[in-house]
Design a protein around this motif. Structure first.
Motif, PDB file in Angstrom:
ATOM      1  N   GLN A 450      54.578  13.687  41.897  1.00  0.00           N
ATOM      2  CA  GLN A 450      53.902  13.737  43.197  1.00  0.00           C
ATOM      3  C   GLN A 450      54.041  12.396  43.881  1.00  0.00           C
ATOM      4  O   GLN A 450      54.104  11.343  43.232  1.00  0.00           O
ATOM      5  CB  GLN A 450      52.417  14.080  43.031  1.00  0.00           C
ATOM      6  CG  GLN A 450      52.137  15.545  42.788  1.00  0.00           C
ATOM      7  CD  GLN A 450      50.665  15.887  42.906  1.00  0.00           C
ATOM      8  OE1 GLN A 450      49.807  14.988  42.996  1.00  0.00           O
ATOM      9  NE2 GLN A 450      50.367  17.180  42.907  1.00  0.00           N
ATOM     10  N   GLY A 452      53.102  10.295  48.013  1.00  0.00           N
ATOM     11  CA  GLY A 452      52.345  10.359  49.262  1.00  0.00           C
ATOM     12  C   GLY A 452      50.917   9.897  49.073  1.00  0.00           C
ATOM     13  O   GLY A 452      50.324  10.101  48.003  1.00  0.00           O
ATOM     14  N   THR A 455      49.145  12.636  52.535  1.00  0.00           N
ATOM     15  CA  THR A 455      49.744  13.971  52.357  1.00  0.00           C
ATOM     16  C   THR A 455      50.512  13.965  51.052  1.00  0.00           C
ATOM     17  O   THR A 455      51.514  13.256  50.898  1.00  0.00           O
ATOM     18  CB  THR A 455      50.686  14.324  53.526  1.00  0.00           C
ATOM     19  OG1 THR A 455      49.947  14.227  54.753  1.00  0.00           O
ATOM     20  CG2 THR A 455      51.245  15.720  53.347  1.00  0.00           C
ATOM     21  N   LYS A 456      50.036  14.728  50.124  1.00  0.00           N
ATOM     22  CA  LYS A 456      50.671  14.781  48.823  1.00  0.00           C
ATOM     23  C   LYS A 456      51.878  15.739  48.853  1.00  0.00           C
ATOM     24  O   LYS A 456      51.794  16.836  49.394  1.00  0.00           O
ATOM     25  CB  LYS A 456      49.685  15.249  47.749  1.00  0.00           C
ATOM     26  CG  LYS A 456      48.465  14.343  47.583  1.00  0.00           C
ATOM     27  CD  LYS A 456      48.867  12.995  46.983  1.00  0.00           C
ATOM     28  CE  LYS A 456      47.640  12.132  46.710  1.00  0.00           C
ATOM     29  NZ  LYS A 456      47.996  10.822  46.108  1.00  0.00           N
ATOM     30  N   THR A 457      52.980  15.298  48.234  1.00  0.00           N
ATOM     31  CA  THR A 457      54.191  16.113  48.116  1.00  0.00           C
ATOM     32  C   THR A 457      54.562  16.227  46.653  1.00  0.00           C
ATOM     33  O   THR A 457      54.611  15.220  45.933  1.00  0.00           O
ATOM     34  CB  THR A 457      55.359  15.507  48.901  1.00  0.00           C
ATOM     35  OG1 THR A 457      54.997  15.404  50.271  1.00  0.00           O
ATOM     36  CG2 THR A 457      56.612  16.351  48.739  1.00  0.00           C
ATOM     37  N   THR A 458      54.791  17.433  46.237  1.00  0.00           N
ATOM     38  CA  THR A 458      55.219  17.706  44.854  1.00  0.00           C
ATOM     39  C   THR A 458      56.727  17.868  44.835  1.00  0.00           C
ATOM     40  O   THR A 458      57.295  18.638  45.613  1.00  0.00           O
ATOM     41  CB  THR A 458      54.542  18.964  44.303  1.00  0.00           C
ATOM     42  OG1 THR A 458      53.119  18.780  44.323  1.00  0.00           O
ATOM     43  CG2 THR A 458      55.001  19.240  42.887  1.00  0.00           C
ATOM     44  N   THR A 459      57.378  17.151  43.924  1.00  0.00           N
ATOM     45  CA  THR A 459      58.833  17.241  43.771  1.00  0.00           C
ATOM     46  C   THR A 459      59.163  17.694  42.365  1.00  0.00           C
ATOM     47  O   THR A 459      58.702  17.094  41.386  1.00  0.00           O
ATOM     48  CB  THR A 459      59.508  15.893  44.054  1.00  0.00           C
ATOM     49  OG1 THR A 459      59.171  15.463  45.379  1.00  0.00           O
ATOM     50  CG2 THR A 459      61.018  16.022  43.933  1.00  0.00           C
ATOM     51  N   GLN A 492      58.568  24.386  54.994  1.00  0.00           N
ATOM     52  CA  GLN A 492      57.803  23.427  54.196  1.00  0.00           C
ATOM     53  C   GLN A 492      58.451  23.158  52.838  1.00  0.00           C
ATOM     54  O   GLN A 492      58.049  22.231  52.133  1.00  0.00           O
ATOM     55  CB  GLN A 492      56.378  23.951  53.974  1.00  0.00           C
ATOM     56  CG  GLN A 492      55.574  24.121  55.252  1.00  0.00           C
ATOM     57  CD  GLN A 492      54.138  24.534  54.963  1.00  0.00           C
ATOM     58  OE1 GLN A 492      53.528  24.062  53.990  1.00  0.00           O
ATOM     59  NE2 GLN A 492      53.592  25.387  55.802  1.00  0.00           N
ATOM     60  N   ALA A 579      61.163  20.033  47.023  1.00  0.00           N
ATOM     61  CA  ALA A 579      60.012  19.271  47.537  1.00  0.00           C
ATOM     62  C   ALA A 579      59.163  20.198  48.393  1.00  0.00           C
ATOM     63  O   ALA A 579      59.685  20.898  49.270  1.00  0.00           O
ATOM     64  CB  ALA A 579      60.488  18.075  48.345  1.00  0.00           C
ATOM     65  N   SER A 580      57.828  20.169  48.141  1.00  0.00           N
ATOM     66  CA  SER A 580      56.911  21.030  48.892  1.00  0.00           C
ATOM     67  C   SER A 580      55.539  20.382  48.918  1.00  0.00           C
ATOM     68  O   SER A 580      55.238  19.503  48.086  1.00  0.00           O
ATOM     69  CB  SER A 580      56.821  22.420  48.250  1.00  0.00           C
ATOM     70  OG  SER A 580      56.309  22.324  46.930  1.00  0.00           O
ATOM     71  N   PRO A 581      54.657  20.730  49.857  1.00  0.00           N
ATOM     72  CA  PRO A 581      53.304  20.197  49.856  1.00  0.00           C
ATOM     73  C   PRO A 581      52.587  20.503  48.535  1.00  0.00           C
ATOM     74  O   PRO A 581      52.841  21.530  47.900  1.00  0.00           O
ATOM     75  CB  PRO A 581      52.626  20.903  51.043  1.00  0.00           C
ATOM     76  CG  PRO A 581      53.768  21.298  51.935  1.00  0.00           C
ATOM     77  CD  PRO A 581      54.914  21.598  51.022  1.00  0.00           C
ATOM     78  N   THR A 584      51.186  23.966  46.555  1.00  0.00           N
ATOM     79  CA  THR A 584      51.884  25.098  47.190  1.00  0.00           C
ATOM     80  C   THR A 584      52.515  25.960  46.109  1.00  0.00           C
ATOM     81  O   THR A 584      53.259  25.462  45.266  1.00  0.00           O
ATOM     82  CB  THR A 584      52.966  24.598  48.168  1.00  0.00           C
ATOM     83  OG1 THR A 584      52.348  23.805  49.185  1.00  0.00           O
ATOM     84  CG2 THR A 584      53.703  25.772  48.801  1.00  0.00           C
TER      85      THR A 584
END
Length: 590
Positions: A450, A452, A455-459, A492, A579-581, A584
């Motif tokens: 993760q 951010g 705004t957290k982004t999961t990869t 997204q 990659a997504s919020p 999600t």
């Protein structure tokens, strides 16, 4: 006073000549097409001066009447040709002319009646047993009744079998006796008659040739494809074969045979478009149609004049202008190519094809052809490796569509289909599975992180390893491995290809980021990328002659083409990230 008027000439009687096709002629050539054949049959006989009526009996029922042509040589003129069916023979002969036949017929009648009685007795016995009620029969008598039924039924069955055999034997004896009296029964498949009017200038021998098309005959192409994996220049030997089948009623015995790749067509033309108009719909009353009067029948003489030709004369205003002694023109039978439309093959020597509806195989030609071999594997679905060859038809022969038996290094591998191929055209031929090329699809490695502050982004990074092992003692080129990365349908969710390092640039509309699926056509890096020595990666379709560069990568499919050394291995790495919020849920990821 004597009259000066000349007396009218006396009319000469017509000389009738009866010929049986199988006995009085010889087949001088057969051309076999797909679905039909053209037969050339020659007759030689003596004619008398004046009018001769030649009747040829025993032509095949499958004869195409519109195709019949009459040719010939000699000092004679063909006046007319008529085709008809031979009437069925009269079967009302007096059987009493033979005492033996009369006895056999009486025996057959007695046997038939006895057989009918036995069958009725069997039916009555079965009906009796089915209507028997156990309430009215003593249990002690039940076993006796069943035993008597079984014994009686067995006797009746034996009697029925005996009578059926007697009836069959009697029919054979009757057939033999009738053949003694009236001759052999005519062949039902040879029931066409041709009547030819021939006017001869002088008495002597003439020759007439009938050329006609028949249905019930065909030939199909078949192939043996032998691949030598050790050969580099011409690794493929293609044996072109023909399976000939005919059930025309005529046996083709010791005839020169020609195989035609063209398909005869009759009455076909370029279609025309009807007017297509639009108008406001208005209901109409039902139309009343008047029955049309039938068209008048054309005269037989006109049909003959339009359908049949001869080489006794030139058809100028009828059959009057003669070219005396003009020889017939027979087609020279030879192996020849007629370009990309059709070809003609002559079967060497003379051949026998009986009318048995069985396939008779002959070899047309054996060709040494160049080919490029390739291996394809889609390990995500199946780790088996498929061997294929792109074969160039570098010969003058047009190949018809047919089934091929494929042999690789002398071993039967599979059966394949060969399409219709013109000279100098190439075609793809699947050669089955090659177990010596082993592909391993390793388990995926997944790593999630993760990033951010607000705004957290999961990869999610996914790594897929693929190993290609060549167990052969020689190197193999053009081993193609096909795989894919997911395609995002949501703005997204971003999919980025990490490895192989295809051209990076702007994000494509397919959702595969950092990969230029829409880069310029002048940039070759957008098509092919060298991963390592002997390994090339590209989007699926990029190796086509004129690929649509803007569409490359939109479906997420990619290819590697490798050269694998003998007894060696090649490791391939497919890595991509999603990659997504945060929090999600992604559907269809695995």
């Amino acid at each position: 006073m004597a009259s000066n008027v000349d007396s009218p000439p006396s009319f000469q009687p017509i000389n009738a000549i009866e010929l049986v096709s199988k006995e009085s002629s010889k087949i001088t050539g057969v051309s076999v097409y797909s679905g039909r054949a053209e037969v050339t049959r020659s007759f030689k006989f003596n004619v008398k001066t004046g009018q001769n009526q030649v009747t040829v009996n025993g032509l095949p029922n499958v004869l195409d009447r519109d195709s019949l042509r009459v040719e010939g040589r000699g000092a004679a003129t063909i006046h007319d040709v008529t085709i008809s069916s031979i009437p069925s023979p009269d079967n009302d002969e007096d059987d009493s002319t033979s005492p033996e036949l009369a006895v056999l017929l009486v025996r057959k009648e007695h046997t038939s009646r006895a057989l009918e009685r036995c069958k009725k007795s069997t039916e009555a016995l079965q009906h009796y047993l089915s209507t028997l009620s156990t309430q009215h029969v003593d249990v002690a008598q039940l076993g006796k009744i069943v035993k008597e039924y079984d014994a009686t039924a067995e006797q009746l069955d034996d009697r029925i079998l005996q009578l059926e055999k007697q009836l069959k034997d009697t029919d054979k004896e009757i057939e033999k006796e009738r053949e003694k009296l009236w001759g052999a029964k005519p062949d039902d498949s040879l029931g066409i008659r041709a009547v030819i009017g021939v006017f001869a200038d002088v008495e002597g021998e003439v020759e007439i040739v009938l050329i006609y098309a028949v249905h019930g005959a065909t030939w199909n192409a078949g192939y043996d494809i032998r691949v030598d994996m050790q050969s580099k220049e011409e690794p493929v030997t293609l044996i072109y074969k023909a399976a000939i089948t005919q059930r025309t009623g005529e046996d083709w015995s010791d005839v020169p045979l020609t195989l035609e790749t063209a398909t005869p067509t009759f009455g076909l033309g370029v279609p025309t478009l009807d007017p297509w108009t639009l108008s406001t719909y208005r209901p109409q009353a039902p139309a009343v149609y008047a029955q049309a009067a039938p068209a008048p029948m054309s005269r037989r003489s006109k049909i003959a004049n339009d359908t049949f030709t001869d080489t006794f004369t030139h058809d100028v205003g009828g059959y009057l202008a003669r070219t005396a002694g003009a020889p017939m023109a027979h087609r020279e039978l030879q192996v020849s190519s007629k370009g990309t439309v059709s070809a003609t093959f002559e079967v060497p020597g003379l051949i026998i094809i009986p009318s048995d509806n069985a396939a008779h195989n002959v070899t047309i030609v054996e060709l040494k052809l160049s080919a490029s071999l390739s291996w394809v594997c889609v390990p995500k679905k199946d780790t088996k490796t498929h061997l294929s060859a792109k074969i160039k038809n570098a010969s003058q022969y047009a190949l018809l569509r047919g089934t091929a038996s494929v042999y690789v290094d002398g071993s039967f591998i599979s059966r394949s289909e060969v399409p219709a191929v013109s000279p100098d055209e190439s075609f793809d031929c699947p050669l089955g599975l090659d177990p010596s090329i082993r592909v391993t699809y390793h388990p995926q490695a997944k790593k999630k992180s993760q990033s951010g502050f607000y705004t957290k982004t999961t990869t999610l990074v996914v790594t897929q390893q693929i190993t290609v092992h060549n167990t052969k003692t020689v190197a193999v080129d053009r081993v193609r491995i096909v795989d894919q990365v997911p395609v995002s349908e949501d703005a997204q969710i971003q999919v980025n290809l990490v490895s192989p390092g295809l051209h990076k640039g702007s994000t494509s509309s397919s959702g595969i980021g950092s990969v230029s699926a829409g880069s310029s056509k002048e940039d070759p890096a957008a098509k092919l990328v060298t991963v390592a020595k002997g390994i090339t990666a590209f989007w699926d379709g990029a190796d086509e002659p004129e690929p649509e560069v803007e569409a490359l990568g939109r479906n997420g499919k990619l290819n590697w083409v490798c050269t694998v050394p003998p007894q060696g291995k090649v490791n391939l790495v497919l890595q991509w990230e999603v990659a997504s919020p945060a929090r999600t849920e992604i559907a269809g990821l695995f």
